[in-house]
Motif scaffolding. Structure first.
Motif, PDB file in Angstrom:
ATOM      1  N   PRO A  59       0.146   7.681   9.042  1.00 45.35           N
ATOM      2  CA  PRO A  59      -0.693   6.675   8.615  1.00 45.35           C
ATOM      3  C   PRO A  59      -0.852   6.353   7.888  1.00 45.35           C
ATOM      4  CG  PRO A  59      -1.780   8.956   9.606  1.00 45.35           C
ATOM      5  CD  PRO A  59      -0.159   9.265   9.542  1.00 45.35           C
ATOM      6  N   LEU A  60      -0.806   6.875   6.402  1.00 44.55           N
ATOM      7  CA  LEU A  60      -0.534   5.868   5.359  1.00 44.55           C
ATOM      8  C   LEU A  60       0.886   4.936   5.214  1.00 44.55           C
ATOM      9  CD1 LEU A  60      -1.087   5.436   2.715  1.00 44.55           C
ATOM     10  CD2 LEU A  60       0.426   7.391   1.579  1.00 44.55           C
ATOM     11  N   TYR A  61       1.928   5.631   6.233  1.00 48.04           N
ATOM     12  CA  TYR A  61       3.171   4.279   5.769  1.00 48.04           C
ATOM     13  C   TYR A  61       2.732   2.712   6.399  1.00 48.04           C
ATOM     14  CZ  TYR A  61       6.580   1.866   9.131  1.00 48.04           C
ATOM     15  OH  TYR A  61       7.268   1.572  10.278  1.00 48.04           O
ATOM     16  N   LEU A 120      -5.832   0.554   1.533  1.00 51.59           N
ATOM     17  CA  LEU A 120      -3.795   0.681   1.129  1.00 51.59           C
ATOM     18  C   LEU A 120      -4.904   0.777  -0.999  1.00 51.59           C
ATOM     19  CD1 LEU A 120      -1.160   2.158   0.686  1.00 51.59           C
ATOM     20  CD2 LEU A 120      -0.970  -0.782  -0.036  1.00 51.59           C
ATOM     21  N   VAL A 121      -5.434  -0.103  -1.553  1.00 49.77           N
ATOM     22  CA  VAL A 121      -6.389   0.024  -2.956  1.00 49.77           C
ATOM     23  C   VAL A 121      -6.825   1.539  -3.089  1.00 49.77           C
ATOM     24  CG1 VAL A 121      -6.429  -1.361  -4.539  1.00 49.77           C
ATOM     25  CG2 VAL A 121      -4.732  -2.111  -3.493  1.00 49.77           C
ATOM     26  N   PHE A 122      -7.837   1.079  -1.728  1.00 48.83           N
ATOM     27  CA  PHE A 122      -8.775   1.858  -2.218  1.00 48.83           C
ATOM     28  C   PHE A 122      -8.070   3.896  -2.006  1.00 48.83           C
ATOM     29  CE2 PHE A 122     -12.354   4.214   0.322  1.00 48.83           C
ATOM     30  CZ  PHE A 122     -13.057   4.056   0.027  1.00 48.83           C
ATOM     31  N   THR A 123      -7.357   3.966  -1.022  1.00 49.51           N
ATOM     32  CA  THR A 123      -6.882   5.208  -1.118  1.00 49.51           C
ATOM     33  C   THR A 123      -6.337   5.748  -2.312  1.00 49.51           C
ATOM     34  OG1 THR A 123      -6.772   4.399   1.199  1.00 49.51           O
ATOM     35  CG2 THR A 123      -5.540   6.607   0.510  1.00 49.51           C
ATOM     36  N   ILE A 124      -5.302   4.753  -3.032  1.00 52.61           N
ATOM     37  CA  ILE A 124      -4.639   4.950  -4.129  1.00 52.61           C
ATOM     38  C   ILE A 124      -5.697   6.457  -5.528  1.00 52.61           C
ATOM     39  CG2 ILE A 124      -3.053   4.182  -6.201  1.00 52.61           C
ATOM     40  CD1 ILE A 124      -2.175   2.251  -4.489  1.00 52.61           C
ATOM     41  N   PRO A 125      -6.692   6.266  -5.433  1.00 51.11           N
ATOM     42  CA  PRO A 125      -7.270   6.097  -6.676  1.00 51.11           C
ATOM     43  C   PRO A 125      -7.760   8.204  -6.102  1.00 51.11           C
ATOM     44  CG  PRO A 125      -8.161   4.534  -6.840  1.00 51.11           C
ATOM     45  CD  PRO A 125      -7.140   4.227  -5.239  1.00 51.11           C
ATOM     46  N   ALA A 126      -8.180   8.285  -4.933  1.00 52.83           N
ATOM     47  CA  ALA A 126      -8.279   9.373  -4.049  1.00 52.83           C
ATOM     48  C   ALA A 126      -7.222  10.083  -3.665  1.00 52.83           C
ATOM     49  CB  ALA A 126      -8.655   9.196  -2.159  1.00 52.83           C
ATOM     50  N   VAL A 127      -5.687   9.385  -3.563  1.00 54.54           N
ATOM     51  CA  VAL A 127      -4.917  10.473  -3.333  1.00 54.54           C
ATOM     52  C   VAL A 127      -3.830  11.193  -4.959  1.00 54.54           C
ATOM     53  CG1 VAL A 127      -1.563  10.457  -3.277  1.00 54.54           C
ATOM     54  CG2 VAL A 127      -3.362   9.500  -1.661  1.00 54.54           C
ATOM     55  N   ILE A 186      -0.709   2.211   7.334  1.00 48.08           N
ATOM     56  CA  ILE A 186      -0.835   1.306   6.611  1.00 48.08           C
ATOM     57  C   ILE A 186      -0.749   0.444   5.582  1.00 48.08           C
ATOM     58  CG2 ILE A 186      -3.213   0.558   4.715  1.00 48.08           C
ATOM     59  CD1 ILE A 186      -4.081   3.987   5.599  1.00 48.08           C
ATOM     60  N   ILE A 187       0.412   1.098   5.117  1.00 46.08           N
ATOM     61  CA  ILE A 187       1.249  -0.034   4.180  1.00 46.08           C
ATOM     62  C   ILE A 187       2.122  -0.757   4.738  1.00 46.08           C
ATOM     63  CG2 ILE A 187       3.143  -0.143   2.751  1.00 46.08           C
ATOM     64  CD1 ILE A 187       2.369   2.637   1.749  1.00 46.08           C
ATOM     65  N   ASN A 188       2.797  -1.142   6.399  1.00 44.99           N
ATOM     66  CA  ASN A 188       3.617  -1.750   7.167  1.00 44.99           C
ATOM     67  C   ASN A 188       2.982  -2.690   7.262  1.00 44.99           C
ATOM     68  OD1 ASN A 188       4.928  -2.660   8.418  1.00 44.99           O
ATOM     69  ND2 ASN A 188       5.106  -1.543   9.513  1.00 44.99           N
ATOM     70  N   THR A 189       1.197  -2.465   7.947  1.00 44.18           N
ATOM     71  CA  THR A 189       0.063  -3.250   8.360  1.00 44.18           C
ATOM     72  C   THR A 189      -0.518  -4.785   7.648  1.00 44.18           C
ATOM     73  OG1 THR A 189      -0.432  -1.953  10.135  1.00 44.18           O
ATOM     74  CG2 THR A 189      -1.856  -4.077   9.677  1.00 44.18           C
ATOM     75  N   ALA A 190      -0.448  -4.016   5.982  1.00 45.88           N
ATOM     76  CA  ALA A 190      -1.116  -4.944   5.176  1.00 45.88           C
ATOM     77  C   ALA A 190       0.475  -5.764   5.322  1.00 45.88           C
ATOM     78  CB  ALA A 190      -1.481  -3.681   3.698  1.00 45.88           C
ATOM     79  N   THR A 219       5.643  16.669   7.598  1.00 46.18           N
ATOM     80  CA  THR A 219       5.486  15.928   6.423  1.00 46.18           C
ATOM     81  C   THR A 219       5.530  14.614   6.882  1.00 46.18           C
ATOM     82  OG1 THR A 219       6.571  16.809   4.792  1.00 46.18           O
ATOM     83  CG2 THR A 219       6.166  14.892   4.068  1.00 46.18           C
ATOM     84  N   CYS A 220       6.504  13.981   7.960  1.00 46.06           N
ATOM     85  CA  CYS A 220       6.226  12.910   8.728  1.00 46.06           C
ATOM     86  C   CYS A 220       5.293  12.644   9.097  1.00 46.06           C
ATOM     87  CB  CYS A 220       7.420  13.002   9.221  1.00 46.06           C
ATOM     88  SG  CYS A 220       9.326  12.526   8.819  1.00 46.06           S
TER      89      CYS A 220
END
Length: 278
Positions: free
Chosen positions: A26-28, A250-257, A30-34, A20-21
């Motif tokens: 990669p998602l973490y 990050l916003v672009f990824t949310i609907p797909a998830v 993206i959030i950290n870089t944003a 899981t980690c």
């Protein structure tokens, strides 16, 4: 025996946590870089934990300086249009290939398979000429058509494999009761292959949501851009605001998830129902 079973459960839990980690890293990142200022990123001062307090400011930059929400709405239209059109054509095509015998059935199946061998870059010029002649340039409906043409064969073979496993005797019983072929497909076959349809929906949705080459080539009007094209426009020739780029990503990824999680529940519930009935 009990100690060995507990040890085995602990190892499996540890392995699941590790996987899981790895999947979520990669998602973490993206959030950290944003949430890190661009200057800090270039100077290598990125912190381990994201600064969540910058989230509202970054979202405000996206919505006030660019029509990013409009681009997201355009992407949603293209993705859902691609999913619905691909599933409709793939379901009828898969049923025909699975249940009927006709001349050219084998070559037709090979042609559907062969469409996956051609790269998009090879077809973009002839498709551009065709779309210009048909007046489909700068039209989101044109993107739905071209994305469906590439996504439909994959969905077709997924559904054909599922329909092949539906007992033919059930359809014979329905025909004896007077059901038409379309009614059998709609009320008997489709519910039985619902988990496969959910899996095909995920694949076709992602094809429409992430597609970039055709969207960039066929849509020139900035207000009609999809989010993938708008996301690429943040990358400048001389400077790139990395925090804005990654917040948009990050916003672009949310609907797909969210769509994947909804469809995953359908897939799992369908498989569980099938195991109980079996």
């Amino acid at each position: 025996m009990i100690v060995r079973r507990r040890l085995s459960t602990g190892v499996r839990a540890l392995l699941a946590l590790l996987l899981t980690c790895l999947a979520g890293f990669p998602l973490y990142w993206i959030i950290n870089t944003a949430m890190t200022p661009t200057n800090d990123l270039y100077q290598g001062q990125q912190k381990p934990l994201p600064d969540i307090s910058r989230a509202l400011d970054l979202f405000s930059v996206l919505t006030t300086d660019t029509p990013f929400l409009g681009w997201m709405a355009n992407s949603a239209f293209v993705a859902f249009g691609t999913t619905m059109l691909s599933l409709l054509m793939a379901t009828m095509g898969a049923y025909a290939l699975s249940r009927y015998k006709f001349v050219g059935k084998g070559p037709m199946g090979f042609l559907f398979f062969a469409t996956q061998m051609l790269p998009e870059a090879l077809l973009v010029v002839p498709l551009y000429s065709l779309f210009a002649a048909l007046g489909l340039l700068n039209q989101l409906s044109g993107l739905v058509l071209v994305n469906s043409a590439f996504a439909m064969p994959v969905a077709l073979f997924i559904l054909k494999s599922a329909i092949d496993n539906v007992p033919y005797e059930l359809e014979e019983s329905a025909r004896v009761d007077g059901c038409s072929p379309l009614s059998i497909l709609q009320f008997m076959v489709v519910p039985l292959v619902a988990p496969s349809m959910a899996a095909a929906a995920v694949i076709t949705f992602f094809d429409g949501w992430n597609e970039y080459l055709f969207a960039t080539t066929f849509i020139q009007d900035r207000s009609s851009w999809v989010a993938s094209t708008g996301l690429a426009s943040f990358i400048g020739e001389f400077s790139t605001p990395l925090d804005t780029v990654f917040s948009a990503a990050l916003v672009f990824t949310i609907p797909a998830v969210i769509f994947f999680l909804l469809m995953q529940r359908k897939i799992v519930s369908g498989l569980t129902a099938g195991s109980v009935k079996g």
